[in-house]
Design a protein around this motif. Structure first.
Motif, PDB file in Angstrom:
ATOM      1  N   LEU A  96       0.828  -1.205   0.000  1.00 16.27           N
ATOM      2  CA  LEU A  96       0.000   0.000   0.000  1.00 16.27           C
ATOM      3  C   LEU A  96       0.864   1.258   0.000  1.00 16.27           C
ATOM      4  O   LEU A  96       1.835   1.369   0.758  1.00 16.27           O
ATOM      5  CB  LEU A  96      -0.919   0.010   1.219  1.00 16.27           C
ATOM      6  N   ASN A  97       0.494   2.207  -0.888  1.00 17.55           N
ATOM      7  CA  ASN A  97       1.179   3.498  -0.986  1.00 17.55           C
ATOM      8  C   ASN A  97       2.694   3.331  -1.130  1.00 17.55           C
ATOM      9  O   ASN A  97       3.475   4.057  -0.516  1.00 17.55           O
ATOM     10  CB  ASN A  97       0.843   4.366   0.235  1.00 17.55           C
ATOM     11  N   TYR A  98       3.062   2.398  -1.989  1.00 16.43           N
ATOM     12  CA  TYR A  98       4.472   2.060  -2.144  1.00 16.43           C
ATOM     13  C   TYR A  98       5.303   3.246  -2.626  1.00 16.43           C
ATOM     14  O   TYR A  98       6.469   3.398  -2.239  1.00 16.43           O
ATOM     15  CB  TYR A  98       4.620   0.885  -3.113  1.00 16.43           C
ATOM     16  N   SER A  99       4.735   4.105  -3.457  1.00 15.78           N
ATOM     17  CA  SER A  99       5.512   5.217  -4.003  1.00 15.78           C
ATOM     18  C   SER A  99       6.018   6.147  -2.909  1.00 15.78           C
ATOM     19  O   SER A  99       7.015   6.853  -3.100  1.00 15.78           O
ATOM     20  CB  SER A  99       4.685   6.011  -5.016  1.00 15.78           C
ATOM     21  N   PRO A 116      14.700   7.231  -2.433  1.00 12.77           N
ATOM     22  CA  PRO A 116      14.794   8.261  -3.472  1.00 12.77           C
ATOM     23  C   PRO A 116      15.802   7.902  -4.555  1.00 12.77           C
ATOM     24  O   PRO A 116      16.680   7.064  -4.361  1.00 12.77           O
ATOM     25  CB  PRO A 116      15.245   9.498  -2.700  1.00 12.77           C
ATOM     26  N   ALA A 117      15.685   8.568  -5.688  1.00 11.39           N
ATOM     27  CA  ALA A 117      16.649   8.366  -6.774  1.00 11.39           C
ATOM     28  C   ALA A 117      17.978   9.029  -6.456  1.00 11.39           C
ATOM     29  O   ALA A 117      19.040   8.528  -6.808  1.00 11.39           O
ATOM     30  CB  ALA A 117      16.082   8.899  -8.086  1.00 11.39           C
ATOM     31  N   VAL A 118      17.917  10.181  -5.805  1.00 14.32           N
ATOM     32  CA  VAL A 118      19.125  10.892  -5.391  1.00 14.32           C
ATOM     33  C   VAL A 118      19.345  10.581  -3.916  1.00 14.32           C
ATOM     34  O   VAL A 118      18.588  10.999  -3.056  1.00 14.32           O
ATOM     35  CB  VAL A 118      18.985  12.409  -5.603  1.00 14.32           C
ATOM     36  N   LEU A 119      20.381   9.821  -3.618  1.00 14.61           N
ATOM     37  CA  LEU A 119      20.602   9.332  -2.264  1.00 14.61           C
ATOM     38  C   LEU A 119      21.363  10.343  -1.416  1.00 14.61           C
ATOM     39  O   LEU A 119      21.933  11.317  -1.927  1.00 14.61           O
ATOM     40  CB  LEU A 119      21.344   7.994  -2.320  1.00 14.61           C
ATOM     41  N   SER A 120      21.374  10.102  -0.109  1.00 12.77           N
ATOM     42  CA  SER A 120      21.958  11.064   0.819  1.00 12.77           C
ATOM     43  C   SER A 120      23.481  11.130   0.735  1.00 12.77           C
ATOM     44  O   SER A 120      24.082  12.156   1.045  1.00 12.77           O
ATOM     45  CB  SER A 120      21.538  10.719   2.257  1.00 12.77           C
ATOM     46  N   TYR A 123      23.519   7.619  -6.644  1.00 11.39           N
ATOM     47  CA  TYR A 123      22.166   7.625  -7.202  1.00 11.39           C
ATOM     48  C   TYR A 123      21.614   6.209  -7.279  1.00 11.39           C
ATOM     49  O   TYR A 123      22.362   5.238  -7.411  1.00 11.39           O
ATOM     50  CB  TYR A 123      22.178   8.243  -8.605  1.00 11.39           C
ATOM     51  N   LEU A 124      20.298   6.137  -7.212  1.00 15.94           N
ATOM     52  CA  LEU A 124      19.602   4.849  -7.241  1.00 15.94           C
ATOM     53  C   LEU A 124      18.762   4.742  -8.506  1.00 15.94           C
ATOM     54  O   LEU A 124      17.910   5.587  -8.778  1.00 15.94           O
ATOM     55  CB  LEU A 124      18.697   4.713  -6.006  1.00 15.94           C
ATOM     56  N   VAL A 139      20.060  17.588  -7.585  1.00 13.04           N
ATOM     57  CA  VAL A 139      18.853  18.159  -6.997  1.00 13.04           C
ATOM     58  C   VAL A 139      18.635  17.494  -5.640  1.00 13.04           C
ATOM     59  O   VAL A 139      19.243  16.481  -5.316  1.00 13.04           O
ATOM     60  CB  VAL A 139      17.622  17.925  -7.893  1.00 13.04           C
ATOM     61  N   GLY A 140      17.741  18.057  -4.873  1.00 20.52           N
ATOM     62  CA  GLY A 140      17.464  17.513  -3.560  1.00 20.52           C
ATOM     63  C   GLY A 140      16.907  16.111  -3.660  1.00 20.52           C
ATOM     64  O   GLY A 140      16.231  15.756  -4.615  1.00 20.52           O
ATOM     65  N   ALA A 141      17.200  15.299  -2.659  1.00 18.65           N
ATOM     66  CA  ALA A 141      16.724  13.920  -2.638  1.00 18.65           C
ATOM     67  C   ALA A 141      15.220  13.906  -2.517  1.00 18.65           C
ATOM     68  O   ALA A 141      14.668  14.374  -1.537  1.00 18.65           O
ATOM     69  CB  ALA A 141      17.362  13.167  -1.468  1.00 18.65           C
ATOM     70  N   THR A 142      14.563  13.403  -3.559  1.00 22.42           N
ATOM     71  CA  THR A 142      13.103  13.306  -3.544  1.00 22.42           C
ATOM     72  C   THR A 142      12.701  11.883  -3.833  1.00 22.42           C
ATOM     73  O   THR A 142      13.408  11.146  -4.500  1.00 22.42           O
ATOM     74  CB  THR A 142      12.481  14.232  -4.605  1.00 22.42           C
TER      75      THR A 142
END
Length: 458
Positions: free
Chosen positions: A400-403, A408-412, A417-418, A454-457
């Motif tokens: 549920l609500n997996y997204s 994130p694609a941009v990691l800390s 990057y992922l 860009v910021g990790a989103t």
């Protein structure tokens, strides 16, 4: 290839994982003037699309086809001069219910389908039709798959059709799965059908994915990409100096190497990333560790005779220990397979299931005895080769609500990057979906005209 793409200030990128996602990411980076090194743990490239030798035949280790609607994959094949070589076939689908095999390949087949009465067929057809019209995938991922299917199909149709299919694919994890899972399946099924005949059309490139992978490798190497196989990554550490970089420890045990890169793209399964990247923040690591995966035990057979002639046989009888039966011989001409019919017998399991560790002989006996019960004409002496492949991390289960839960694609960790299939939220796992995801996520950290973090989103 679109080599007119505006170039970017050059950095040295490492791509960890040489599957289709990693190779396609390398292609995009090269088109932007970047220096790229690919590190692959296995002896050869491909990941889940890798090939192997089965008897005298070399073909895909796991089953793959190209759909008419796979626009991103077909674009890639066009760039590799392979799209014109796709051989398209109109396929048939079957169901195995109460010990009998039924065709479900046309409207007439559907109307004659014995397991359901007329009202149940209407409810089932309505469910599929409604699912094909839905575009708000976020709303679907907020509903349990059982809840949504029962609402549209009714309890009796759910119990007869949907429940055995969900359990065969997801096991008891279906109770934690969102309706987005079945929506994605319906959406791709509809896209695979031509608007006029409404029949499934699938295709393949002669030589299977080996041919596609070789073409990609040749393109990348000819443009300066370094590819290292048998190079598992053990650890990543940030280095600080005049500019930030990442030091990677990789290679066979006792023969480890060290190399530094400006930026790193991780295409590995989440557990492997969490293990190698110790500088990620605790929230990201927790997300990775909490993600449930499906694995697969997939047995391949070469047969002298075909089984039922269906590309996919869906199984409703719970005594059958298989997720389904995939007759690749219904698509690939026997003369391209040494005169044989190729069959895949997949069994999807959770990534910690002990069946992933069963000996080959146990799995093979279970498969052969099952085929004897399902197909009265099947004989073991028609099997000329049999092998089993396993993959522990195939698909992240869309809970549920997996997204909102995926990493994130941009990691800390700076410069990390992922890009992996665990970020898919608008479809089920297939090659086209991974390429679509790449197009989306790539823009989060590389823009066409310049590099921009860009910021990790999520």
């Amino acid at each position: 290839m679109h080599e007119h793409t505006p170039k970017t200030p050059q950095s040295h990128w490492a791509i960890v994982g040489g599957g289709m996602m990693g190779l396609a990411a390398a292609l995009k980076l090269v088109q932007r003037g970047q220096k790229v090194t690919i590190l692959e743990a296995a002896p050869e490239l491909g990941g889940l699309t890798a090939a192997w030798r089965l008897g005298d035949v070399e073909w895909d280790k796991f089953y793959h086809v190209v759909s008419l609607s796979d626009s991103r994959l077909r674009d890639l094949l066009t760039e590799l001069n392979l799209d014109s070589e796709i051989e398209w076939v109109q396929t048939r689908s079957g169901f195995f219910s109460e010990g009998k095999l039924y065709s479900l390949s046309s409207s007439l087949d559907f109307l004659k389908f014995p397991p359901l009465n007329l009202y149940q067929k209407f409810r089932l057809g309505s469910t599929i039709f409604m699912g094909s019209k839905i575009r708000d995938w976020r709303a679907m991922e907020g509903l349990h798959v059982e809840q949504w299917l029962k609402r549209w199909s009714g309890t009796s149709t759910f119990n007869k059709i949907w429940l055995p299919l969900l359990k065969s694919k997801l096991g008891e994890a279906y109770t934690r799965t969102s309706a987005g899972f079945i929506w994605a399946y319906i959406d791709r099924m509809y896209k695979a059908r031509r608007s006029g005949m409404k029949r499934e059309m699938f295709g393949y490139v002669s030589g299977g994915y080996r041919r596609i992978l070789n073409a990609l490798k040749e393109w990348l190497v000819s443009r300066g990409v370094t590819i290292e196989c048998s190079a598992p990554v053990h650890r990543m550490e940030s280095q600080s100096g005049s500019s930030s970089s990442i030091c990677i420890t990789y290679g066979a045990a006792g023969q480890e190497k060290l190399a530094s890169f400006d930026r790193v793209v991780m295409t590995l399964p989440l557990p492997s990333i969490a293990s190698a990247c110790h500088e990620l923040n605790s929230e990201e690591r927790d997300r990775m560790k909490a993600t449930e995966y499906l694995g697969v035990v997939c047995t391949s057979l070469l047969l002298k005779k075909e089984l039922g002639g269906f590309y996919v046989t869906n199984i409703l009888d719970r005594w059958v220990p298989l997720t389904g039966i995939i007759e690749m011989g219904s698509i690939v001409k026997p003369e391209k397979l040494g005169g044989h019919y190729l069959v895949y017998l997949p069994q999807y399991v959770l990534s910690d299931d002990p069946r992933l560790s069963e000996p080959d002989e146990v799995i093979h006996e279970r498969c052969l005895s099952t085929l004897e019960k399902m197909y009265p004409e099947f004989r073991r002496d028609s099997v000329t080769a049999i092998q089993t492949a396993r993959a522990k991390y195939v698909m992240a289960i869309p809970t549920l609500n997996y997204s909102e839960k995926r990493p994130p694609a941009v990691l800390s960790q700076p410069g990390l990057y992922l890009l992996n299939s665990a970020r898919i939220v608008k479809g089920n796992l297939n090659v086209n979906e991974t390429l679509d995801l790449l197009d989306e996520d790539f823009q989060q950290f590389v823009w066409p005209d310049h590099l921009k973090l860009v910021g990790a989103t999520a």
